[in-house]
Design a protein around this motif. Structure first.
Motif, PDB file in Angstrom:
ATOM      1  N   LEU A 262       0.814  -1.199   0.000  1.00  0.00           N
ATOM      2  CA  LEU A 262       0.000   0.000   0.000  1.00  0.00           C
ATOM      3  C   LEU A 262       0.859   1.264   0.000  1.00  0.00           C
ATOM      4  CD1 LEU A 262      -2.820  -1.049   2.468  1.00  0.00           C
ATOM      5  CD2 LEU A 262      -3.013  -0.712   0.016  1.00  0.00           C
ATOM      6  N   LEU A 263       1.926   1.267   0.814  1.00  0.00           N
ATOM      7  CA  LEU A 263       2.797   2.436   0.851  1.00  0.00           C
ATOM      8  C   LEU A 263       3.445   2.685  -0.513  1.00  0.00           C
ATOM      9  CD1 LEU A 263       4.546   1.998   4.322  1.00  0.00           C
ATOM     10  CD2 LEU A 263       2.926   3.793   3.667  1.00  0.00           C
ATOM     11  N   ALA A 264       3.940   1.605  -1.128  1.00  0.00           N
ATOM     12  CA  ALA A 264       4.598   1.756  -2.423  1.00  0.00           C
ATOM     13  C   ALA A 264       3.605   2.181  -3.503  1.00  0.00           C
ATOM     14  CB  ALA A 264       5.283   0.446  -2.814  1.00  0.00           C
ATOM     15  N   THR A 265       2.424   1.595  -3.492  1.00  0.00           N
ATOM     16  CA  THR A 265       1.413   1.947  -4.484  1.00  0.00           C
ATOM     17  C   THR A 265       0.949   3.387  -4.308  1.00  0.00           C
ATOM     18  OG1 THR A 265       0.663  -0.350  -4.544  1.00  0.00           O
ATOM     19  CG2 THR A 265      -0.840   1.306  -5.419  1.00  0.00           C
ATOM     20  N   GLU A 266       0.743   3.792  -3.047  1.00  0.00           N
ATOM     21  CA  GLU A 266       0.327   5.160  -2.767  1.00  0.00           C
ATOM     22  C   GLU A 266       1.377   6.158  -3.233  1.00  0.00           C
ATOM     23  OE1 GLU A 266      -1.983   8.263  -0.694  1.00  0.00           O
ATOM     24  OE2 GLU A 266      -2.379   6.338  -1.648  1.00  0.00           O
ATOM     25  N   ALA A 267       2.640   5.891  -2.932  1.00  0.00           N
ATOM     26  CA  ALA A 267       3.710   6.800  -3.342  1.00  0.00           C
ATOM     27  C   ALA A 267       3.797   6.888  -4.869  1.00  0.00           C
ATOM     28  CB  ALA A 267       5.039   6.335  -2.753  1.00  0.00           C
ATOM     29  N   ALA A 268       3.676   5.742  -5.549  1.00  0.00           N
ATOM     30  CA  ALA A 268       3.768   5.739  -7.010  1.00  0.00           C
ATOM     31  C   ALA A 268       2.622   6.507  -7.645  1.00  0.00           C
ATOM     32  CB  ALA A 268       3.793   4.296  -7.524  1.00  0.00           C
ATOM     33  N   ALA A 269       1.413   6.329  -7.114  1.00  0.00           N
ATOM     34  CA  ALA A 269       0.246   7.009  -7.701  1.00  0.00           C
ATOM     35  C   ALA A 269       0.342   8.523  -7.529  1.00  0.00           C
ATOM     36  CB  ALA A 269      -1.034   6.472  -7.064  1.00  0.00           C
ATOM     37  N   ARG A 270       0.718   8.962  -6.343  1.00  0.00           N
ATOM     38  CA  ARG A 270       0.777  10.406  -6.108  1.00  0.00           C
ATOM     39  C   ARG A 270       1.938  11.036  -6.865  1.00  0.00           C
ATOM     40  NH1 ARG A 270      -0.857  11.825   0.029  1.00  0.00           N
ATOM     41  NH2 ARG A 270      -1.188  13.843  -1.008  1.00  0.00           N
ATOM     42  N   ALA A 271       3.095  10.336  -6.929  1.00  0.00           N
ATOM     43  CA  ALA A 271       4.234  10.859  -7.689  1.00  0.00           C
ATOM     44  C   ALA A 271       3.880  10.973  -9.169  1.00  0.00           C
ATOM     45  CB  ALA A 271       5.448   9.957  -7.490  1.00  0.00           C
ATOM     46  N   HIS A 272       3.172   9.979  -9.693  1.00  0.00           N
ATOM     47  CA  HIS A 272       2.776  10.021 -11.100  1.00  0.00           C
ATOM     48  C   HIS A 272       1.849  11.206 -11.353  1.00  0.00           C
ATOM     49  CE1 HIS A 272       0.397   8.875 -14.687  1.00  0.00           C
ATOM     50  NE2 HIS A 272       1.550   8.387 -15.109  1.00  0.00           N
ATOM     51  N   GLY A 273       0.934  11.461 -10.427  1.00  0.00           N
ATOM     52  CA  GLY A 273       0.041  12.595 -10.583  1.00  0.00           C
ATOM     53  C   GLY A 273       0.779  13.927 -10.585  1.00  0.00           C
ATOM     54  N   PHE A 274       1.718  14.070  -9.667  1.00  0.00           N
ATOM     55  CA  PHE A 274       2.515  15.303  -9.630  1.00  0.00           C
ATOM     56  C   PHE A 274       3.319  15.471 -10.912  1.00  0.00           C
ATOM     57  CE2 PHE A 274       2.206  15.461  -4.873  1.00  0.00           C
ATOM     58  CZ  PHE A 274       1.746  16.769  -4.800  1.00  0.00           C
ATOM     59  N   LEU A 275       3.912  14.369 -11.387  1.00  0.00           N
ATOM     60  CA  LEU A 275       4.753  14.437 -12.575  1.00  0.00           C
ATOM     61  C   LEU A 275       3.947  14.784 -13.820  1.00  0.00           C
ATOM     62  CD1 LEU A 275       7.674  13.963 -13.570  1.00  0.00           C
ATOM     63  CD2 LEU A 275       7.050  11.565 -13.970  1.00  0.00           C
ATOM     64  N   ALA A 276       2.765  14.217 -13.917  1.00  0.00           N
ATOM     65  CA  ALA A 276       1.968  14.396 -15.132  1.00  0.00           C
ATOM     66  C   ALA A 276       1.210  15.722 -15.156  1.00  0.00           C
ATOM     67  CB  ALA A 276       0.988  13.240 -15.278  1.00  0.00           C
ATOM     68  N   THR A 277       0.746  16.181 -13.979  1.00  0.00           N
ATOM     69  CA  THR A 277      -0.142  17.345 -13.956  1.00  0.00           C
ATOM     70  C   THR A 277       0.349  18.489 -13.085  1.00  0.00           C
ATOM     71  OG1 THR A 277      -1.445  16.537 -12.071  1.00  0.00           O
ATOM     72  CG2 THR A 277      -2.083  15.755 -14.266  1.00  0.00           C
ATOM     73  N   GLY A 278       1.291  18.210 -12.196  1.00  0.00           N
ATOM     74  CA  GLY A 278       1.707  19.234 -11.243  1.00  0.00           C
ATOM     75  C   GLY A 278       0.729  19.413 -10.099  1.00  0.00           C
ATOM     76  N   HIS A 279      -0.253  18.530  -9.989  1.00  0.00           N
ATOM     77  CA  HIS A 279      -1.253  18.616  -8.919  1.00  0.00           C
ATOM     78  C   HIS A 279      -1.308  17.286  -8.179  1.00  0.00           C
ATOM     79  CE1 HIS A 279      -2.656  22.446 -10.495  1.00  0.00           C
ATOM     80  NE2 HIS A 279      -2.746  21.887 -11.706  1.00  0.00           N
TER      81      HIS A 279
END
Length: 423
Positions: A262-279
């Motif tokens: 869960l920790l790894a999945t959560e970190a990956a999802a939020r990092a991807h969102g920041f990288l793709a959209t800046g939000h």
């Protein structure tokens, strides 16, 4: 002396191919139905289609309802219990069935790992119809062979019928009992599903990774200040989706594998969102949506017991039931936040795509759908039009308003229904 561990200090090995279930308390069955799921009902039908005497079936059903069946033990190909009859001493009763061969299990595992929603369904204690279609997991008429120590030569006797009816309750609660009857234990299946799922994900990632241009570090560092320097490689493209976490091997001294997932999945999802959209893609979600997202982010590689604990804890924190959360997770996996809205918010669509859907279904030989608000329904199938213009498939046992998301959304109602039916 601690007998819970062996001489090496390790916990004793759990026998994954033998499970025992305590005696079920008496329960009224006013409608005569012992099973609630489609696979539980298929089990009962296999018994009733084979029975030679309906009167013995009726007495067996009454025995099961009154709690005459003691603790049940399930091993590959065999279900055994002591059943109380008219005499003081209970009878030893068993139901035998054929186990699946290696080819059958290969087909099951291949089909289960071919689609992420199949793995999600299994972890949610659901059996997709597609898995039954390719493997023949459920017994047909004549597959269940009863045996009892009583003098009755009925086929089956009332004691064997009682055991079979009671076993249907076990299958309702946990379909992995059916898999054990067919020859494979729960942890054995989950480990193999995890391995295949991880291997498939790794293969997809490797195949999709483009070659990366590089500049040698010594070349860049050797360049004098102000002199020409080689151009740096272009920025890497943003991946289409977050990466999946590693599969953590079981270790009694390591942290909980589910928590690490869960920790790894959560970190990956939020990092991807920041990288793709800046939000931050999580910031706008309600607590309920965030809980659903968190549960849905689990990639299906953890232990089932841990997954159930996660659902229980998240649901309790938000005053929902684990079933509410499981249904919402299925909707999220089907269509993300839009899929959850389709699950929870019926609406009245304007004229247009909704009005054209029924003629399209009739033309495709699906004439039985009835409209209500944004939904088209039969006894067991349903299509819901989302505000995003996509059609979402749902399924329920016939005669019950217990709709669960199935299949992938599609702008064409016939396409969504075809995916739902696996055609």
């Amino acid at each position: 002396m601690n007998h819970a561990r062996d001489a090496r200090g390790a916990a004793p090995r759990h026998d994954d191919r033998r499970r025992s279930f305590p005696q079920v308390a008496p329960r009224d069955v006013p409608d005569g139905r012992f099973a609630a799921t489609w696979w539980g009902n298929a089990w009962v039908e296999a018994l009733e289609d084979t029975a030679l005497d309906p009167a013995r079936l009726a007495r067996g059903k009454a025995y099961a309802g009154r709690g005459h069946v003691d603790a049940i033990t399930v091993t590959p190909g065999r279900v055994v219990a002591y059943v109380h009859g008219s005499r003081a001493r209970p009878y030893r009763t068993e139901i035998r069935m054929r186990t699946l061969g290696d080819d059958g299990w290969e087909r099951f595992l291949d089909e289960a790992t071919a689609r992420p929603d199949h793995i999600a369904a299994l972890l949610d204690k659901d059996v997709p119809h597609a898995l039954e279609a390719v493997t023949g997991l459920l017994p047909a008429a004549g597959d269940l062979v009863p045996d009892c120590s009583c003098p009755d030569d009925g086929y089956p006797c009332k004691h064997a019928a009682a055991l079979c009816y009671q076993a249907a309750r076990l299958l309702d609660e946990d379909p992995f009992v059916l898999f054990l009857m067919r020859g494979r234990g729960e942890q054995e299946l989950l480990a193999e599903l995890t391995r295949r799922n991880a291997a498939r994900s790794a293969a997809e990632t490797t195949a999709a990774a483009p070659p990366m241009p590089t500049v040698l570090a010594r070349t860049a560092l050797a360049t004098a200040a102000g002199a020409w320097s080689p151009p740096l490689p272009p920025e890497l493209p943003v991946p289409d989706r977050p990466g999946r976490p590693a599969v953590f091997p079981p270790d009694p001294h390591a942290p909980d594998p589910l928590a690490l997932d869960l920790l790894a999945t959560e970190a990956a999802a939020r990092a991807h969102g920041f990288l793709a959209t800046g939000h931050d893609p999580v910031a706008a979600l309600t607590p309920w949506q965030d809980a659903v997202r968190l549960a849905a982010a689990h990639p299906g590689s953890g232990l089932t017991a841990s997954t159930r604990a996660l659902y229980r804890d998240l649901a309790y924190a938000l005053d929902r039931t684990p079933t509410d959360l499981a249904r919402a997770v299925a909707a999220w996996r089907q269509g993300g936040a839009a899929g959850l809205v389709v699950l929870e918010e019926p609406w009245d669509p304007p004229a247009g795509p909704f009005d054209r859907a029924r003629p399209a279904l009739i033309a495709a030989d699906f004439p039985a759908f009835r409209p209500r608000r944004n939904r088209l329904s039969t006894e067991s199938l349903q299509l819901r039009l989302g505000r995003d213009g996509l059609w979402y498939g749902y399924e329920s046992d016939a005669g019950r308003e217990d709709w669960w998301p199935r299949g992938a959304p599609d702008p064409d109602p016939v396409g969504a229904l075809t995916d739902l039916l696996g055609r």
